[in-house]
Design a protein around this motif. Structure first.
Motif, short mmCIF file in Angstrom:
data_model
loop_
_atom_site.label_atom_id
_atom_site.label_comp_id
_atom_site.label_asym_id
_atom_site.label_seq_id
_atom_site.Cartn_x
_atom_site.Cartn_y
_atom_site.Cartn_z
N SER A 30 0.83 -1.20 0.00
CA SER A 30 0.00 0.00 0.00
C SER A 30 0.87 1.25 0.00
O SER A 30 0.54 2.25 -0.66
CB SER A 30 -0.92 0.00 1.23
OG SER A 30 -1.85 -1.05 1.14
N TYR A 83 2.09 1.81 -3.48
CA TYR A 83 1.00 2.33 -4.29
C TYR A 83 0.77 3.81 -4.01
O TYR A 83 0.53 4.61 -4.94
CB TYR A 83 -0.30 1.56 -4.01
CG TYR A 83 -0.34 0.15 -4.56
CD1 TYR A 83 0.73 -0.40 -5.24
CD2 TYR A 83 -1.49 -0.64 -4.39
CE1 TYR A 83 0.69 -1.69 -5.74
CE2 TYR A 83 -1.56 -1.92 -4.90
CZ TYR A 83 -0.46 -2.44 -5.56
OH TYR A 83 -0.52 -3.71 -6.05
N PHE A 84 0.85 4.19 -2.74
CA PHE A 84 0.66 5.60 -2.38
C PHE A 84 1.71 6.48 -3.06
O PHE A 84 1.40 7.58 -3.52
CB PHE A 84 0.74 5.76 -0.86
CG PHE A 84 0.88 7.19 -0.43
CD1 PHE A 84 -0.21 8.05 -0.46
CD2 PHE A 84 2.12 7.69 -0.02
CE1 PHE A 84 -0.07 9.38 -0.08
CE2 PHE A 84 2.26 9.01 0.35
CZ PHE A 84 1.17 9.87 0.33
N SER A 120 -8.31 2.80 -4.76
CA SER A 120 -9.02 3.66 -3.81
C SER A 120 -9.21 2.95 -2.47
O SER A 120 -9.02 3.55 -1.40
CB SER A 120 -10.38 4.06 -4.39
OG SER A 120 -10.21 4.83 -5.57
N ARG A 174 -7.33 0.57 -1.25
CA ARG A 174 -6.01 0.49 -0.61
C ARG A 174 -5.68 1.80 0.11
O ARG A 174 -5.17 1.79 1.23
CB ARG A 174 -4.94 0.22 -1.67
CG ARG A 174 -4.82 -1.22 -2.11
CD ARG A 174 -3.84 -1.96 -1.22
NE ARG A 174 -3.54 -3.28 -1.74
CZ ARG A 174 -2.69 -4.12 -1.18
NH1 ARG A 174 -2.05 -3.76 -0.07
NH2 ARG A 174 -2.47 -5.31 -1.68
N MET A 175 -5.95 2.91 -0.54
CA MET A 175 -5.62 4.20 0.06
C MET A 175 -6.48 4.48 1.29
O MET A 175 -6.00 5.03 2.29
CB MET A 175 -5.78 5.33 -0.97
CG MET A 175 -4.76 5.25 -2.12
SD MET A 175 -3.01 5.25 -1.58
CE MET A 175 -2.60 3.48 -1.63
N ARG A 176 -7.76 4.11 1.25
CA ARG A 176 -8.61 4.31 2.43
C ARG A 176 -8.10 3.45 3.60
O ARG A 176 -8.08 3.90 4.74
CB ARG A 176 -10.06 3.96 2.09
CG ARG A 176 -10.74 5.01 1.22
CD ARG A 176 -12.25 4.80 1.17
NE ARG A 176 -12.60 3.51 0.55
CZ ARG A 176 -12.80 3.33 -0.75
NH1 ARG A 176 -12.70 4.38 -1.59
NH2 ARG A 176 -13.13 2.16 -1.23
N GLU A 221 -4.92 5.04 5.06
CA GLU A 221 -5.25 6.19 5.92
C GLU A 221 -5.81 5.72 7.26
O GLU A 221 -5.49 6.29 8.32
CB GLU A 221 -6.26 7.09 5.21
CG GLU A 221 -5.65 7.84 4.02
CD GLU A 221 -6.67 8.64 3.25
OE1 GLU A 221 -6.34 9.78 2.85
OE2 GLU A 221 -7.80 8.14 3.04
N GLY A 240 0.24 13.60 4.06
CA GLY A 240 0.56 12.88 2.82
C GLY A 240 1.87 13.34 2.22
O GLY A 240 2.67 12.54 1.74
#
Length: 300
Positions: free
Chosen positions: A7, A10-11, A35, A37-39, A42, A63
Motif C-alpha cells: 500500500s 501504491y501511495f 481507492s 487500498r488508500m482508504r 489512511e 501525505g
C-alpha cells in the motif's frame, strides 16, 4: 500496526501522478482497488493523506510528509530483504578455512579467490594448519571448512573429493633421473627419499612410503631436520629425491624439477565440511565443485 509496504508503494505512485486513473494504470490494478487500498492506508495511519475531488488529488500535510520520507524507508527495507536473502543463499558472512600446508601452493588460494569473487558480502580467511587438526576443528566449529591432503579420519564431518593429482618426485634439474619424462618407482628408490615426519600427515606419509614397499633393496627414507624447508638444499644438491604430488611443481625453488612416477596411484585433496551444513557451507561445496570441474582437478 505498521501499514503494509505494498500500500505504501501504491501511495508513492499516486503521490507522483495525483490522479487515481493514471496511478492505477501504472500499477496495473483497477481504480476501485487502488481507492480501497488508500482508504485502508489512511485508516491504519489514523490520518488523511489525500484530499479527493472529481478531477484531482491533493496531498495533505501528512501525505506530503509521507511521500518525502517513505522512499528512503522502503529502500532501507529492500536492503534488509536483500541482506537476508544473501545470507540465506550463503553469499554473506565470514569464512574461516584451514588447509594443509601442501594445499597452499595452488588449491586453497584458488578456492578462496573463487568464493569471494563477485560476493562483496562474503569475507574469507584461510590459514595453514597441521593436517590432523583440520577435521576436528571443522567438527567443533573452530573453522568453517578445511582442505586436507588425503582423506583424513575424523568424526562429525563430511569429506568431498576436491582434487586428484599424479604422484612423482621432486629432484634437482641436473639429477640423472631428470632426463626421463617418467621415472620408474624402482629407479627412484635407489636414491635416498625425502619424506616429512609422519606426524605431519600420517595418511599421505603412509601412502607415499607404501609406493616403495616392494622395491629391493629397501629404500632409505630421509626426514629433513626442518619440516618445511623453502630452500630444499638436499634436493638441489642432488642428494635426495622427494616423493610429491604434481602441485609441488607450481611452487618449487629454482634448480628443482618434478617428474611423474610411472604406475603410481593418485594423491588427493579433500574439502572438509561439518556434517550439519548451513547455506554458507552448501555454497562452499557448490563453488568447490564448479571450480574442480573448470580447472580439471578431477578425472572426467
Amino acid at each position: 500496526m505498521a501499514p503494509d509496504t505494498v500500500s505504501l508503494r501504491y501511495f508513492l505512485v499516486l503521490a507522483q501522478e495525483l490522479n487515481f486513473t493514471r496511478a492505477a494504470a501504472r500499477i496495473g490494478i483497477a481504480q476501485p482497488a487502488l481507492s480501497a487500498r488508500m482508504r485502508r492506508l489512511e485508516a491504519e495511519l489514523g490520518t488523511a493523506l489525500l484530499v479527493r475531488n472529481t478531477r484531482s488529488v491533493v496531498l495533505t500535510t501528512a501525505g506530503a510528509a509521507l511521500a518525502e520520507s517513505a522512499p528512503s524507508a522502503l529502500a532501507a527495507l529492500d536492503r534488509a530483504w536483500d541482506t537476508a536473502r544473501s545470507a540465506g543463499a550463503g553469499e554473506l558472512g565470514t569464512l574461516r578455512i584451514g588447509y594443509s600446508l601442501s594445499a597452499g601452493a595452488e588449491t586453497a588460494p584458488a578456492l578462496v579467490d573463487r568464493l569471494i569473487r563477485g560476493n562483496s558480502g562474503l569475507e574469507a580467511g584461510a590459514v595453514p594448519m597441521a593436517t590432523p587438526e583440520i577435521s576436528p576443528a571443522v567438527a567443533d566449529g573452530r573453522i568453517d571448512a578445511g582442505i586436507t591432503r588425503g582423506e583424513q579420519p575424523g568424526r562429525g564431518v563430511r569429506r568431498f573429493l576436491l582434487r586428484s593429482e599424479r604422484v612423482g618426485v621432486q629432484l634437482a634439474q641436473h639429477h640423472p633421473l631428470a632426463e626421463h619424462p617418467e621415472i620408474e618407482i624402482a629407479d627412484a628408490a635407489a636414491y635416498p627419499l625425502r619424506l616429512p615426519g609422519r606426524a605431519a600427515n600420517p595418511v599421505i606419509h603412509d601412502q607415499l612410503s607404501a609406493l616403495f614397499r616392494d622395491t629391493r633393496p629397501h629404500p632409505r627414507f630421509h626426514t629433513p631436520a626442518v619440516s618445511f624447508d623453502m630452500s630444499q638444499r638436499d634436493l638441489r644438491d642432488g642428494v635426495t629425491l622427494a616423493p610429491a604430488g604434481e602441485t609441488a611443481a607450481t611452487a618449487q625453488p629454482a634448480g628443482l624439477t618434478w617428474r611423474p612416477l610411472r604406475g603410481a596411484p593418485s594423491l588427493t585433496f579433500h574439502l572438509v565440511l561439518p556434517r550439519e551444513q548451513s547455506p554458507l557451507h552448501r555454497r562452499i561445496r557448490a563453488v568447490a565443485k564448479t571450480l574442480a570441474h573448470e580447472l580439471h582437478w578431477l578425472p572426467d
